[in-house]
Design an enzyme around this catalytic site. Sequence first.
Site, PDB file in Angstrom:
ATOM      1  CB  SER A  15      -0.891   0.011   1.235  1.00 18.37           C
ATOM      2  OG  SER A  15      -1.562  -1.209   1.363  1.00 18.37           O
ATOM      3  N   GLY A  16       1.881   1.298   0.856  1.00 14.39           N
ATOM      4  CA  GLY A  16       2.710   2.500   0.977  1.00 14.39           C
ATOM      5  C   GLY A  16       3.596   2.725  -0.232  1.00 14.39           C
ATOM      6  CD  GLU A  35       6.238  -6.793  -3.879  1.00 11.89           C
ATOM      7  OE1 GLU A  35       6.051  -5.718  -3.302  1.00 11.89           O
ATOM      8  OE2 GLU A  35       6.670  -7.822  -3.299  1.00 11.89           O
ATOM      9  CE  LYS A  51      -9.519  -7.900   8.460  1.00 14.90           C
ATOM     10  NZ  LYS A  51      -8.389  -7.385   9.192  1.00 14.90           N
ATOM     11  CB  ALA A 115      15.155  -4.765  -5.808  1.00 20.00           C
ATOM     12  N   GLY A 175      -3.320 -12.843  21.358  1.00 22.87           N
ATOM     13  CA  GLY A 175      -4.483 -12.126  21.868  1.00 22.87           C
ATOM     14  C   GLY A 175      -4.631 -10.776  21.209  1.00 22.87           C
ATOM     15  CE1 TYR A 177      -6.041  -3.594  15.006  1.00 24.96           C
ATOM     16  CE2 TYR A 177      -4.172  -3.881  16.466  1.00 24.96           C
ATOM     17  CZ  TYR A 177      -5.089  -3.060  15.852  1.00 24.96           C
ATOM     18  OH  TYR A 177      -5.058  -1.711  16.070  1.00 24.96           O
ATOM     19  N   GLY A 261       2.238 -11.535  16.420  1.00 24.55           N
ATOM     20  CA  GLY A 261       2.929 -10.315  16.022  1.00 24.55           C
ATOM     21  C   GLY A 261       3.605 -10.435  14.665  1.00 24.55           C
ATOM     22  CB  THR A 310      -3.497  -0.593   4.932  1.00 27.71           C
ATOM     23  OG1 THR A 310      -3.036  -1.933   4.876  1.00 27.71           O
ATOM     24  CG2 THR A 310      -3.670  -0.055   3.533  1.00 27.71           C
ATOM     25  CD  GLU A 440     -30.597   6.937  18.311  1.00 32.45           C
ATOM     26  OE1 GLU A 440     -31.115   8.059  18.407  1.00 32.45           O
ATOM     27  OE2 GLU A 440     -31.252   5.917  18.033  1.00 32.45           O
TER      28      GLU A 440
HETATM   29  P1  NDP Z   1      -0.467  -8.069  17.824  1.00 37.99           P
HETATM   30  O1  NDP Z   1       0.736  -7.356  18.235  1.00 37.99           O
HETATM   31  O2  NDP Z   1      -1.760  -7.346  17.712  1.00 37.99           O
HETATM   32  O3  NDP Z   1      -0.694  -9.297  18.806  1.00 37.99           O
HETATM   33  C1  NDP Z   1       0.280 -10.269  19.012  1.00 37.99           C
HETATM   34  C2  NDP Z   1      -0.199 -11.191  20.082  1.00 37.99           C
HETATM   35  O4  NDP Z   1       0.662 -12.319  20.184  1.00 37.99           O
HETATM   36  C3  NDP Z   1      -0.223 -10.535  21.449  1.00 37.99           C
HETATM   37  O5  NDP Z   1      -1.372 -10.966  22.116  1.00 37.99           O
HETATM   38  C4  NDP Z   1       1.038 -11.077  22.103  1.00 37.99           C
HETATM   39  O6  NDP Z   1       0.944 -11.189  23.487  1.00 37.99           O
HETATM   40  C5  NDP Z   1       1.100 -12.461  21.509  1.00 37.99           C
HETATM   41  N1  NDP Z   1       2.447 -13.021  21.480  1.00 37.99           N
HETATM   42  C6  NDP Z   1       3.583 -12.437  21.035  1.00 37.99           C
HETATM   43  N2  NDP Z   1       4.623 -13.286  21.130  1.00 37.99           N
HETATM   44  C7  NDP Z   1       4.132 -14.441  21.630  1.00 37.99           C
HETATM   45  C8  NDP Z   1       4.699 -15.702  21.965  1.00 37.99           C
HETATM   46  N3  NDP Z   1       6.003 -15.936  21.782  1.00 37.99           N
HETATM   47  N4  NDP Z   1       3.896 -16.660  22.462  1.00 37.99           N
HETATM   48  C9  NDP Z   1       2.582 -16.418  22.650  1.00 37.99           C
HETATM   49  N5  NDP Z   1       1.983 -15.263  22.363  1.00 37.99           N
HETATM   50  C10 NDP Z   1       2.755 -14.280  21.863  1.00 37.99           C
HETATM   51  O7  NDP Z   1      -0.059  -8.797  16.469  1.00 37.99           O
HETATM   52  P2  NDP Z   1      -0.908  -9.496  15.322  1.00 37.99           P
HETATM   53  O8  NDP Z   1      -0.013 -10.587  14.848  1.00 37.99           O
HETATM   54  O9  NDP Z   1      -2.283  -9.833  15.765  1.00 37.99           O
HETATM   55  O10 NDP Z   1      -0.999  -8.357  14.231  1.00 37.99           O
HETATM   56  C11 NDP Z   1       0.175  -7.653  13.829  1.00 37.99           C
HETATM   57  C12 NDP Z   1      -0.165  -6.230  13.497  1.00 37.99           C
HETATM   58  O11 NDP Z   1      -0.849  -6.183  12.274  1.00 37.99           O
HETATM   59  C13 NDP Z   1      -1.092  -5.531  14.485  1.00 37.99           C
HETATM   60  O12 NDP Z   1      -0.418  -5.002  15.583  1.00 37.99           O
HETATM   61  C14 NDP Z   1      -1.740  -4.484  13.651  1.00 37.99           C
HETATM   62  O13 NDP Z   1      -0.914  -3.340  13.627  1.00 37.99           O
HETATM   63  C15 NDP Z   1      -1.774  -5.114  12.265  1.00 37.99           C
HETATM   64  N6  NDP Z   1      -3.120  -5.627  11.975  1.00 37.99           N
HETATM   65  C16 NDP Z   1      -4.161  -4.758  11.889  1.00 37.99           C
HETATM   66  C17 NDP Z   1      -5.435  -5.210  11.626  1.00 37.99           C
HETATM   67  C18 NDP Z   1      -6.569  -4.261  11.570  1.00 37.99           C
HETATM   68  O14 NDP Z   1      -6.344  -3.063  11.462  1.00 37.99           O
HETATM   69  N7  NDP Z   1      -7.803  -4.735  11.666  1.00 37.99           N
HETATM   70  C19 NDP Z   1      -5.704  -6.627  11.412  1.00 37.99           C
HETATM   71  C20 NDP Z   1      -4.550  -7.438  11.529  1.00 37.99           C
HETATM   72  C21 NDP Z   1      -3.315  -6.953  11.797  1.00 37.99           C
HETATM   73  P3  NDP Z   1       1.270  -9.956  24.484  1.00 37.99           P
HETATM   74  O15 NDP Z   1       0.056  -9.094  24.499  1.00 37.99           O
HETATM   75  O16 NDP Z   1       1.517 -10.640  25.801  1.00 37.99           O
HETATM   76  O17 NDP Z   1       2.483  -9.279  23.943  1.00 37.99           O
END
Ligand code: NDP
Length: 450
Positions: A15-16, A35, A51, A115, A175, A177, A261, A310, A440
């Site tokens: 996107s960027g 790319e 998604k 690249a 836990g 997104y 993450g 994005t 509302e």
């Molecule tokens: P997040 O950072 O949102 O969540 C990662 C989760 O994984 C956290 O709950 C974290 O726990 C856990 N975690 C990290 N390492 C481990 C591990 N070793 N073992 C077990 N659990 C672990 O990342 P996502 O992967 O869900 O998404 C990445 C990013 O993508 C988001 O931060 C967001 O910016 C973007 N995104 C946006 C969306 C939207 O706008 N709707 C949709 C999807 C992605 P803890 O909390 O303890 O660190």
Amino acid sequence: MSTYDYDLFVIGVGSGGTRAARMAASTGARVAAAESSWLGGTCVNVGCVPKKLLVYGSHFSEDVEDAKAYGWDLKIEGFDWSRLIENKNTEIARLNGVYRRLLDNAGVELFETHAEIIDRHTVQVGDRTITTDKLLIATGGWPTMPDLPGIEHAVSSNEVFYLESFPKRFVVVGGGYIALEFAGIMKGMGAEVTQIYRGEQILRGFDGDVRETVASEVRKKGIDLRTGVNIWEIEKHDGTLLAKLTDGTEIVADCIMYATGRHPRIDGFGLEKLGLEITKQGAIKVDDYSRTSLDNVWAIGDVTHRMALTPVAIHEAMAFYRTEFLGDPTPVDHADIPSAVFSQPPVGSVGLTEEQAREAHGELDIYRSTFTPMKHTLTGRDEKTLMKIIVDQKSQKVVGVHMVGPDAGEIIQGIAIAVKMGATKQDFDRTIGIHPTAAEEFVTMRETAA
Ligand code: NDP
């Protein structure tokens, strides 16, 4: 006239990168981009777009159940995962084509290949050595998989969109997104879903009321959300997976997905040759204008690990374009960025959480409302919507708005304009509601919460 082959070379057309390349080319600059995988990047191929399509797909089971109270007798004859994935893939291929055309029509020369950076002004693309005045790195991010025995049997958000068969027993770790979105998707499609989160409460970083509400609502929908636990080993036996948990329990699954993450993609394209400053999180360090520690090298989007969204990458691309191609220095503005989690029910948020607002402003007025969505007055479905407004008591400025409930993303997008403009609670109060809507409620909450 510059002696370089191009004025700008962009690595990565997500996107960027795409926005930056197109806009720069629109000024008459000579622009090329490379790319090596997906045109459109994560969002189009293995992120936001597919998604959201799967979220739509997963809703029909509940909708059919709910239809009964509205007089409809409908029967679900089955669910065909392969058909949905095929249709989704067709749409993604169409979007890949749209991206190719957008770049082409803008006059950007696109190299659909890897690249390799040679130096700050030189890039190797196949057998061509290309020189460029400015270099923009927009290589995005990649799912992070923790290191544990058997992790090779698990999938990330890259593979889950291409599973060959529907996983009837689905385990998702995380836990945030992605974990919440996929727990909801697979549950709606009929899987038995277990969500494993290592901490005490999901959605770390979100408002406390939002976190509690989402946890309670997803459990009501039948997702087995387990907190304070993790998987320490995965075994595979004849196509079936066995997850061994730190609390001594085990779960049998058809698919285990990690949504733990994402990290910036800085390896594999010669970036190290530039000796750029890298942050603790392994991201390219940039200033407010997205310039790296080298003055002709820029980086935007997930590779900078600022906010992995994005629209933020696009905003950073626009700020870069204005700064470098319009001569209008434009810092990136990361304040009050709204976001949504497409969990079921979804979350929409803008501004500060109550916890952050207390730290930033001290005394607050909190307005909170919890109610059953009107649709469910007939269906009897036990689902609650949460709406919350956080107001700085002294200035009466609305500093945070949060919602859990149907259409939260759509609603918060509008509210975000008001928050960005610095609206006060009194501005909300003098706005007339649209009746009957859930939205509302945001302009009719009068009593502060205890
Ligand atoms: P997040 O950072 O949102 O969540 C990662 C989760 O994984 C956290 O709950 C974290 O726990 C856990 N975690 C990290 N390492 C481990 C591990 N070793 N073992 C077990 N659990 C672990 O990342 P996502 O992967 O869900 O998404 C990445 C990013 O993508 C988001 O931060 C967001 O910016 C973007 N995104 C946006 C969306 C939207 O706008 N709707 C949709 C999807 C992605 P803890 O909390 O303890 O660190």
